[in-house]
Design an enzyme around this catalytic site. Structure first.
Site, mmCIF file in Angstrom:
data_model
loop_
_atom_site.group_PDB
_atom_site.id
_atom_site.type_symbol
_atom_site.label_atom_id
_atom_site.label_comp_id
_atom_site.label_asym_id
_atom_site.label_seq_id
_atom_site.Cartn_x
_atom_site.Cartn_y
_atom_site.Cartn_z
ATOM 1 N N GLU A 40 0.857 -1.182 0.000
ATOM 2 C CA GLU A 40 0.000 0.000 0.000
ATOM 3 C C GLU A 40 0.889 1.226 0.000
ATOM 4 O O GLU A 40 2.013 1.171 0.508
ATOM 5 C CB GLU A 40 -0.843 0.048 1.284
ATOM 6 N N LYS A 62 2.395 4.371 1.508
ATOM 7 C CA LYS A 62 2.545 4.799 2.914
ATOM 8 C C LYS A 62 2.350 6.307 2.948
ATOM 9 O O LYS A 62 3.218 7.061 2.536
ATOM 10 C CB LYS A 62 3.906 4.402 3.470
ATOM 11 N N ARG A 88 -2.273 9.189 11.764
ATOM 12 C CA ARG A 88 -3.078 7.972 11.806
ATOM 13 C C ARG A 88 -4.342 8.215 12.625
ATOM 14 O O ARG A 88 -4.260 8.761 13.729
ATOM 15 C CB ARG A 88 -2.253 6.867 12.454
ATOM 16 N N LYS A 96 7.225 -1.747 6.918
ATOM 17 C CA LYS A 96 7.271 -0.429 6.271
ATOM 18 C C LYS A 96 8.623 -0.247 5.587
ATOM 19 O O LYS A 96 9.637 -0.800 6.020
ATOM 20 C CB LYS A 96 7.045 0.680 7.309
HETATM 21 P P1 AMP Z 1 6.097 5.066 11.119
HETATM 22 O O1 AMP Z 1 5.300 6.259 11.616
HETATM 23 O O2 AMP Z 1 7.223 5.455 10.241
HETATM 24 O O3 AMP Z 1 6.457 4.122 12.222
HETATM 25 O O4 AMP Z 1 5.131 4.211 10.143
HETATM 26 C C1 AMP Z 1 3.918 3.621 10.555
HETATM 27 C C2 AMP Z 1 2.768 4.550 10.264
HETATM 28 O O5 AMP Z 1 2.535 4.701 8.870
HETATM 29 C C3 AMP Z 1 1.422 4.075 10.750
HETATM 30 O O6 AMP Z 1 1.272 4.264 12.114
HETATM 31 C C4 AMP Z 1 0.458 4.914 9.942
HETATM 32 O O7 AMP Z 1 0.258 6.144 10.619
HETATM 33 C C5 AMP Z 1 1.228 5.236 8.682
HETATM 34 N N1 AMP Z 1 0.641 4.726 7.425
HETATM 35 C C6 AMP Z 1 0.619 5.411 6.272
HETATM 36 N N2 AMP Z 1 0.055 4.698 5.294
HETATM 37 C C7 AMP Z 1 -0.317 3.505 5.808
HETATM 38 C C8 AMP Z 1 -0.936 2.333 5.294
HETATM 39 N N3 AMP Z 1 -1.290 2.247 4.009
HETATM 40 N N4 AMP Z 1 -1.127 1.296 6.142
HETATM 41 C C9 AMP Z 1 -0.758 1.375 7.455
HETATM 42 N N5 AMP Z 1 -0.166 2.459 7.993
HETATM 43 C C10 AMP Z 1 0.068 3.523 7.195
#
Ligand code: AMP
Length: 583
Positions: A249, A251, A256, A424
């Site tokens: 997906e 990102k 969130r 991620k």
């Molecule tokens: P990070 O903030 O770098 O730890 O990455 C995780 C965060 O990416 C999640 O908590 C979401 O806020 C965000 N996110 C963005 N796009 C998506 C997606 N398609 N699926 C899940 N999380 C996503």
């Protein structure tokens, strides 16, 4: 139950840094707690009165604290303030003042847990014109009946500074041991993940037994704990971890949001289960228009967009958070779109154990796409080239990378957990350490010369999830403008000694309670004998350090300290870097 029993336990907890010892102390405490007050004991130990999503905060200000201590101890406020400055801890100031108390009453009753909890509850709910007087009265009455040690913890808790260094997971361990067995811990954790409410879990297991945990089900208005992603250093590893096939997906780089959408009511929760409904009336409207279900819980990322629907940088949405005034203006200036990526509940169906591909189908049944509500863009990939192409596409449309999601039968929604079902992969991981990481502030060094009186540098740490502690990786002194630099002190809670969850070999001039997460860029990851991050894991006697660290200007208020970059991730990034150098 006497409040002093809690205070005894807290003192023992503070005297140790070992998680197992902390757990044993809590097991004792919980075993000796009558089940009817166990929930109160759990909340108080977390430093709160209710789970976070209820939004009932305890914090009283400096004025109320000083006045209450002064009244209870028969002192002048200035004297109490002197104690505060001397000890740097309002709790210790209260203790000292009460020890030297000039008017000790002979007929005070010992404080009970219920008494303390109910008084603090009244205090937290006091509002309106005379609320300050009411708060002073409640607090000074409690202090009047408190021993000096009890006073210490009462003042810390009302100031939002209890911070015993006990993680929620340690409380869960202790509850499992005290009221069930270690093997049943997963059931307790499941109930916690569904309810975000440790007191409720404690009440159920202690009063009705293990089976009552199954009655803690998903409900609209009660946020569940968010699922988290792992990260890897290169794309090929994603396919390896996902058995050669997964759905990717975009990102999105936003905020969130867990949206609880009912027929007449929509509530929004942040990743930390705080209710943020009020700040996004436009999102509420968009979601009610888009909803096809009677009741649903969906998750998505809120991203600022232009009038034409193009994505804008994340920073712009942070202006909308915490904003109470000028909401109308903010909505116009920073319109947002909701990119839905998961569906956790729909019309009576708990979807947590439903595999991800089916949950996406449920998402389509729960919401229709509108101008402001979209499904996250997805593609199922099997080959590295397909994955790389999708990644590039995502970056070109303004996203920060991809989220790879497992599509196997075990691809359930693991609330509250970081797992390999989600991986991620962000743009910057590709270069050495152009990648930014999120580090926790654990200490600071005094500034010199132009920086005299301010901090010269901060001591930064990564999170070691296995040990549940923070391990140092660098001193951060660059990337601050003057305004930020000279106002840094207001952002942190200093304390006299190193925090029990911090592992450091450097001696900082100031120690901080780990609570603030900052985004840091750096040149590369190196080995260092003075830092404790992932010590010994690459080379005996060495930890990992960040070379040329620089603050990017981004305060990760959306991240809790346990969401910071982990020691394990840094080890992965270090190894990836070596590979690149070798190539
Ligand atoms: P990070 O903030 O770098 O730890 O990455 C995780 C965060 O990416 C999640 O908590 C979401 O806020 C965000 N996110 C963005 N796009 C998506 C997606 N398609 N699926 C899940 N999380 C996503």
């Amino acid at each position: 139950m006497r409040y002093s029993a809690l205070v005894d336990a807290y003192q023992q907890v503070e005297a140790t840094t070992k998680r197992l010892e902390m757990t044993a102390i809590l097991v004792d405490l919980f075993k000796n707690t009558p089940p009817e007050v166990l929930d109160k004991v759990v909340y108080l130990t977390q430093g709160k009165l209710y789970p976070d999503f209820k939004g009932i905060e305890l914090g009283v200000g400096e004025k109320v604290s000083l006045k209450a201590i002064a009244q209870a101890a028969g002192y002048g406020e200035e004297e109490v303030k002197g104690y505060w400055i001397e000890t740097g801890d309002i709790g210790l100031a209260a203790e000292k003042a009460l020890k030297a108390k000039r008017q000790r009453s002979l007929f005070v009753q010992p404080l009970t847990v219920s008494n303390v909890y109910d008084s603090l509850d009244t205090l937290a709910r006091a509002s309106g014109g005379r609320s300050m007087d009411a708060k002073i009265k409640i607090l000074s009455r409690l202090l009047h009946e408190a021993t000096p040690e009890e006073g210490r913890y009462l003042l810390r808790i009302v100031n939002g500074k209890l911070r015993l260094g006990v993680a929620d997971m340690t409380i869960l361990d202790a509850l499992a041991i005290a009221y069930a067995s270690k093997e049943d811990r997963a059931r307790l954790e499941g109930a916690y993940n569904r309810s975000s409410d440790l007191g409720k879990v404690a009440r159920a297991v202690s009063q009705e037994g293990l089976d009552a945990l199954d009655d803690i089900v998903l409900r609209l208005g009660v946020p569940l704990r968010a699922m988290l992603a792992e990260r890897v250093p290169d794309m090929a590893m994603i396919l390896e971890k996902m058995d050669g096939k997964c759905t990717m997906e975009y990102k999105y780089d936003g905020l969130r949001i867990q949206a609880h959408v009912g027929k007449d009511k929509v509530q929004l929760f942040s990743r930390h289960m705080e209710e943020i409904t009020e700040q996004f009336p436009d999102v509420i409207l968009s979601l009610s228009e888009a909803s096809k279900a009677k009741e649903t819980i969906v998750e998505g990322e809120c991203v600022p967009i232009t009038q034409d629907g193009e994505m804008r940088p994340f920073q712009e949405i942070s202006h909308r958070r915490g904003r109470k005034y000028d909401l109308k203006k903010a909505q116009k200036e920073v319109p947002v779109a909701f990119f839905a990526f998961d569906c956790l509940y729909r019309d009576g169906k708990d979807l947590l154990t439903t595999p991800y591909p089916k949950r996406r189908k449920e998402l389509a049944k729960a919401l229709r796409e509108t101008e402001r509500v979209r499904y996250s863009t997805t593609r199922t990939v099997k080959k590295l080239e397909e994955a790389e192409a999708f990644f590039q596409e995502s970056i070109s449309s303004g996203c920060e990378g991809i989220m790879a999601k497992s599509i196997g039968p075990d691809s359930i929604y693991k609330a509250g957990a970081r797992g390999w079902q989600w991986i991620k992969y962000k743009r910057d991981y590709k270069a050495e350490m152009n990648d930014t990481i999120d580090l926790v502030v654990v200490g600071a060094f005094a500034g010199q010369g132009r920086r005299a009186g301010a901090y010269g540098a901060l001591l930064m740490a990564a999170y070691n999830a296995d040990e549940d502690r923070f391990e140092t990786v660098c001193k951060l002194g660059t990337g601050f403008d003057d305004k930020t630099l000279f106002s840094l002190k207001e952002r942190f809670t200093e304390q006299k000694h190193i925090h029990p969850r911090v592992e450091s070999e450097m001696k900082a001039d100031y120690w901080m309670v780990p609570e603030v997460v900052m985004e840091v860029a750096g040149a590369e990851i190196t080995l260092s004998p003075i830092h404790t991050c992932a010590k010994d894991s690459i080379r005996e006697g060495s930890g990992l350090a960040i070379r040329f660290p620089r603050f990017t200007g981004r305060w990760r208020k959306d991240k809790g300290t346990e969401d910071a970059t982990t020691a394990e991730e840094l080890v992965g990034m270090y190894k990836a870097q070596l590979k690149q150098v070798g190539e």
